[in-house]
Design an enzyme around this catalytic site. Structure first.
Site, PDB file in Angstrom:
ATOM      1  N   LYS A 196      39.650  38.427  37.745  1.00 55.53           N
ATOM      2  CA  LYS A 196      40.188  38.018  39.142  1.00 55.53           C
ATOM      3  C   LYS A 196      41.030  36.787  39.107  1.00 55.53           C
ATOM      4  O   LYS A 196      41.243  36.334  37.865  1.00 55.53           O
ATOM      5  CB  LYS A 196      38.735  37.794  39.771  1.00 55.53           C
ATOM      6  CG  LYS A 196      37.763  38.887  40.035  1.00 55.53           C
ATOM      7  CD  LYS A 196      38.121  40.068  40.545  1.00 55.53           C
ATOM      8  CE  LYS A 196      37.104  40.912  40.673  1.00 55.53           C
ATOM      9  NZ  LYS A 196      37.419  42.122  41.109  1.00 55.53           N
ATOM     10  N   SER A 204      41.249  46.451  41.513  1.00 56.49           N
ATOM     11  CA  SER A 204      40.939  45.343  42.337  1.00 56.49           C
ATOM     12  C   SER A 204      42.163  44.246  41.999  1.00 56.49           C
ATOM     13  O   SER A 204      42.012  43.462  42.923  1.00 56.49           O
ATOM     14  CB  SER A 204      39.837  44.654  41.866  1.00 56.49           C
ATOM     15  OG  SER A 204      39.654  44.150  40.707  1.00 56.49           O
TER      16      SER A 204
END
Length: 252
Positions: free
Chosen positions: A136, A63
């Protein structure tokens, strides 16, 4: 020439070379003691560093590509956010806010392997709980208005369009998000996104979780600041202040 002899307190006579053996044995014991003390101190220092300053995590998913690759090791500064503030663009490690990760059974390990893994985790050289955390990039801080996408495919924060050089997109794509969104970040929360924008289950795609895709600041373990392994991936992890220039000033 008379043989070198010495008289011990009990009257026994011994060769001079033999008398030196207890001294060498005592020196060896002192050396081992000092070595043990150094080892224990090193372990305690490593534990304290891991607990309060920095620790290591590995990357389990794609990701954050191309910024972070699968199985990269990152070093995380745990002074953020408790003693140092979070900033736009920071790459953060955080605990699952609830419903982001699919529960996984604990893999069974031989006792010796489990013991070694426990020790390495204790001193911060291993991260067996990496699969329980997410990595993230911080896009929205409390009070920010985060919107996507404008006519150029850009995301904006507080009305300021972002030119994001760290984003990975599919060939031929210019939109930094497959889906549009319009969110105001609540107090005490973050809006986070993966750099691999079309392959990241981030704040956009967790709206059905209890916190609607937002991440509590209290869940943040720390800020990643360097890729430590493998050697060929070694790099500092910046937060691109030029990308978010003017965003704080534009906050309503």
């Amino acid at each position: 020439m008379t043989e070198d002899t010495r008289t011990m307190p009990d009257g026994d006579e011994v060769d001079g070379k033999a008398a030196a053996k207890p001294t060498r044995g005592r020196s060896a014991l002192l050396f081992l003691r000092d070595l043990l003390v150094i080892f224990v101190v090193a372990v305690l220092v490593s534990f304290l560093i891991k607990t309060f300053l920095i620790r290591s995590f590995f990357i389990p998913s794609q990701s954050m590509e191309q910024t972070l690759e699968i199985d990269d090791r990152i070093i995380v500064n745990q002074l953020v956010p408790d003693l140092a503030p979070l900033e736009h663009g920071d790459v953060v490690v955080f605990k699952d806010p609830g419903g982001w990760l699919t529960p996984r059974p604990e893999p069974e390990q031989p006792p010796l392997v489990a013991a070694v893994d426990w020790f390495l985790a204790f001193v911060g050289l291993s991260a067996p709980d990496s699969n329980d955390h997410l990595v993230k990039r911080v896009i929205g801080l409390p009070g920010d208005h985060v919107v996507c996408c404008n006519a150029l495919g850009q995301m904006s924060v507080n009305g300021i369009p972002l030119d994001e050089p760290y984003v990975t997109l599919p060939p031929g794509e210019s939109r930094v998000s497959r889906d549009d969104f319009d969110q105001v970040v609540p107090e005490g929360m973050l809006w986070v996104m993966g750099d691999n924008r079309w392959d990241s289950k981030d704040s956009r795609y967790n709206a059905d979780t209890p916190l609607k895709g937002f991440v509590p600041i209290d869940n943040v373990v720390g800020k990643a600041f360097v890729v430590s392994w493998p050697v060929e991936h070694w790099t500092w992890l910046g937060n691109y202040p030029e990308v978010f220039a003017g965003v704080d000033e534009a906050k309503g």
